[in-house]
Design an enzyme around this catalytic site. Structure first.
Site, short mmCIF file in Angstrom:
data_model
loop_
_atom_site.label_atom_id
_atom_site.label_comp_id
_atom_site.label_asym_id
_atom_site.label_seq_id
_atom_site.Cartn_x
_atom_site.Cartn_y
_atom_site.Cartn_z
N PHE A 153 2.76 32.02 -20.41
CA PHE A 153 4.04 32.74 -20.30
C PHE A 153 5.19 31.76 -20.08
CE2 PHE A 153 0.65 35.64 -18.88
CZ PHE A 153 0.85 36.69 -19.76
N LEU A 251 18.86 40.95 -19.99
CA LEU A 251 19.86 41.95 -20.39
C LEU A 251 21.13 41.23 -20.80
CD1 LEU A 251 19.55 44.87 -17.80
CD2 LEU A 251 18.82 44.82 -20.19
N GLY A 254 24.01 39.16 -26.91
CA GLY A 254 24.42 37.95 -27.60
C GLY A 254 24.10 38.03 -29.08
N CYS A 261 8.54 32.23 -30.51
CA CYS A 261 7.64 33.24 -29.91
C CYS A 261 8.04 34.67 -30.22
CB CYS A 261 7.57 33.02 -28.42
SG CYS A 261 7.11 31.35 -28.00
C1 UGA Z 1 9.38 33.38 -24.48
C2 UGA Z 1 8.97 34.09 -23.19
O1 UGA Z 1 10.11 34.24 -22.34
C3 UGA Z 1 7.87 33.33 -22.45
O2 UGA Z 1 7.46 34.08 -21.31
C4 UGA Z 1 6.68 33.15 -23.39
O3 UGA Z 1 5.65 32.39 -22.79
C5 UGA Z 1 7.15 32.42 -24.64
O4 UGA Z 1 8.19 33.18 -25.28
C6 UGA Z 1 5.96 32.28 -25.56
O5 UGA Z 1 5.44 33.29 -26.02
O6 UGA Z 1 5.47 31.15 -25.73
P1 UGA Z 1 10.99 31.30 -25.09
O7 UGA Z 1 10.78 31.69 -26.52
O8 UGA Z 1 10.86 29.88 -24.69
O9 UGA Z 1 9.96 32.12 -24.13
O10 UGA Z 1 12.46 31.73 -24.73
P2 UGA Z 1 13.23 32.82 -23.86
O11 UGA Z 1 13.92 32.13 -22.75
O12 UGA Z 1 12.38 33.94 -23.50
O13 UGA Z 1 14.34 33.27 -24.91
C7 UGA Z 1 13.98 33.81 -26.18
C8 UGA Z 1 15.21 34.20 -26.94
O14 UGA Z 1 15.82 35.35 -26.38
C9 UGA Z 1 16.32 33.14 -27.00
O15 UGA Z 1 16.82 33.10 -28.30
C10 UGA Z 1 17.37 33.65 -26.04
O16 UGA Z 1 18.67 33.23 -26.38
C11 UGA Z 1 17.21 35.16 -26.21
N1 UGA Z 1 17.64 35.92 -25.02
C12 UGA Z 1 16.96 35.84 -23.85
C13 UGA Z 1 18.74 36.79 -25.13
O17 UGA Z 1 19.37 36.89 -26.20
N2 UGA Z 1 19.10 37.53 -24.04
C14 UGA Z 1 18.45 37.46 -22.87
O18 UGA Z 1 18.83 38.18 -21.92
C15 UGA Z 1 17.34 36.58 -22.76
#
Ligand code: UGA
Length: 447
Positions: A153, A251, A254, A261
């Site tokens: 995770f 939440l 953007g 992932c």
């Molecule tokens: C995600 C999960 O958060 C991890 O728990 C999981 O282990 C991982 O995938 C995986 O499957 O390996 P990650 O892809 O590194 O992690 O990135 P996140 O921080 O979750 O962000 C993902 C995307 O969502 C980004 O593009 C981010 O900008 C976007 N995001 C995130 C939003 O647009 N709004 C938010 O509130 C949060």
């Protein structure tokens, strides 16, 4: 001291190997990519992750972490073998399992002592059973083994902290003894440990990522509605987040989710459901909303520039799919740049660390040395990635360097009122606030 093999030194594998070594285990990390292993032996990281280089160096130096291309060396005397190889997207959105299959075969052909094979890669539900079949079929002679699912995770950019402070450890196996031994490895992390069957553990990973992606698409849908009705999505999210049934995280409205992932996993889960004759309507809506975010940017910039993009220069502030990584996989920047170019704009970009990775996949996009060089001569800037350094820019300087002070803030990093007061034509995402309209003759001058 336990001995652990980790197969695959990509993102997940390398972080897992370095962290288990740091917890006092002896870890041998294996990859079939000789160049990658040679570079790691020289102390060069194949990926950018804050703190990783130092963690690897410290544990190599302490003799707890080593790298190899030899399965024999990796498995010799080892009780645990983690599979942490890539599972890229296949042609129909299903996960491509060729690397998992190759790793399982090599483990089967090499192992001589009882082994617990732990799958960390994100794999379709049922893969654990399939891996067990492969191992059974490819062992030259039967040696006892168990397969345990232990999904990761980790988030890019905070992977080490996430590994060391997990919210939970999920273990799936029908072999309670094997699950107990893997649980022991994780005890120093002091996290709740959930032991379940293989398929349920595999599903927990997909369901978790799909839920987080759903939260993001949900708030982006609300952002759209906020824009139309004159409400502010940032404050809506705060107001919602205090309810513990909702929670404040994920939440942030953007440009939608990117990375290696969420896009892949939501698609793979929908594919798994459809293969079994189910109709995953919600997952399809989540994906559609996400794709729309990228199209929306092009439309919005076009509107802000008076309806046409031909002959206009647009600068992208940020390229990586999120801050603190150089990862360009499924980054919104790719589709946004393509959309702007197709509409006739010249696209330039700046990112603190992702420009090298971006160059190869963003043809025709000129990379700039810094945000000010990007601003110079641009008709509009688009905030694509919410890097902290963009929050500290000298915005008056940016405004003066631009051909027109037009800013589309795709991550809501600036205060709309302040931006308008500085003389920008500014739009954030899902914010009711609109800059006061200039008088008719001023508006003409600005064109
Ligand atoms: C995600 C999960 O958060 C991890 O728990 C999981 O282990 C991982 O995938 C995986 O499957 O390996 P990650 O892809 O590194 O992690 O990135 P996140 O921080 O979750 O962000 C993902 C995307 O969502 C980004 O593009 C981010 O900008 C976007 N995001 C995130 C939003 O647009 N709004 C938010 O509130 C949060």
């Amino acid at each position: 001291m336990k001995q652990i093999a980790v197969v695959g030194v990509g993102y997940v594998g390398l972080v897992t190997a370095a962290c288990f070594a740091d917890l006092g285990n002896k870890v041998i990390a294996l990859d079939i990519d000789e160049e990658r292993i040679a570079r790691l032996k020289r102390g060069e990281m194949p990926i950018y992750e804050p703190g990783l280089e130092e963690l690897v160096r410290r544990n190599v130096h302490a003799g707890r972490l080593a790298f190899t291309t030899s399965y024999r060396e990796a498995l010799d005397g080892t009780e645990f073998a983690f599979i942490a190889v890539g599972t890229p997207e296949g042609v129909d959105g299903e996960a491509d399992l060729r690397y998992v299959e190759a790793a399982a075969k090599s483990i089967a052909e090499t192992m001589r002592e009882p082994l617990i094979v732990i799958n960390k890669s994100t794999v379709p539900v049922g893969t654990g059973d399939w891996v067990a079949d492969i191992i059974r079929q490819h062992q030259p002679e039967p040696v006892p083994f168990s397969v345990v699912s232990c999904p990761e995770f980790l988030r890019e950019g905070s992977a080490i902290a996430d590994f060391m402070n997990p919210h939970r450890v999920v273990l799936g196996s029908t072999d309670k003894d094997a699950a107990e031994k893997v649980a022991q490895l994780h005890l120093p992390l002091r996290a709740p440990i959930i032991v379940t069957d293989l398929r349920t553990a595999e599903m927990i990973k997909y369901a978790s990522n799909a839920f987080l992606a759903t939260k993001i698409s949900f708030i982006n849908e609300i952002a759209n509605i906020c824009e139309a009705l004159g409400a502010d999505v940032e404050e809506v999210a705060v107001g919602m987040g205090y309810d513990p049934r909702i929670g404040p995280l994920f939440l942030k409205a953007g440009l939608g989710y990117g990375g290696s992932c969420f896009p892949k996993d939501v698609k793979a889960l929908a594919h798994m459901a459809e293969e079994k004759g189910r109709h995953p309507q919600l997952l399809h809506a989540v994906m559609e909303i996400n794709a729309d975010r990228r199209r929306m940017v092009v439309e919005r910039v076009k509107e802000m520039l008076g309806g046409a993009l031909e002959g206009k220069t647009v600068g992208l502030l940020g390229l990586a799919f999120k801050p603190n990584t150089d990862d360009m996989r499924e980054s919104p920047a790719i589709d946004i740049a393509r959309g702007l170019q197709e509409a006739g704009a010249t696209v330039r970009a700046y990112d603190p660390i992702a420009m090298d990775n971006a160059k190869a996949i963003m043809p025709g996009v000129t990379m700039c040395a810094d945000p000010y060089a990007l601003a110079e001569g641009s008709d509009a800037l688009v905030v694509v990635t919410d890097w902290n350094e963009f929050k500290q820019l000298d915005l008056e300087k940016v405004r003066d360097l631009m051909r027109q002070p037009v800013m589309f803030d795709g991550r809501n990093i600036y205060d709309p009122e302040k931006m308008c007061a500085l003389g920008f034509r500014y739009h954030g995402v899902g914010r009711g606030y609109a800059c006061p309209q200039p008088e008719a003759d001023e508006a003409e001058d600005a064109m």
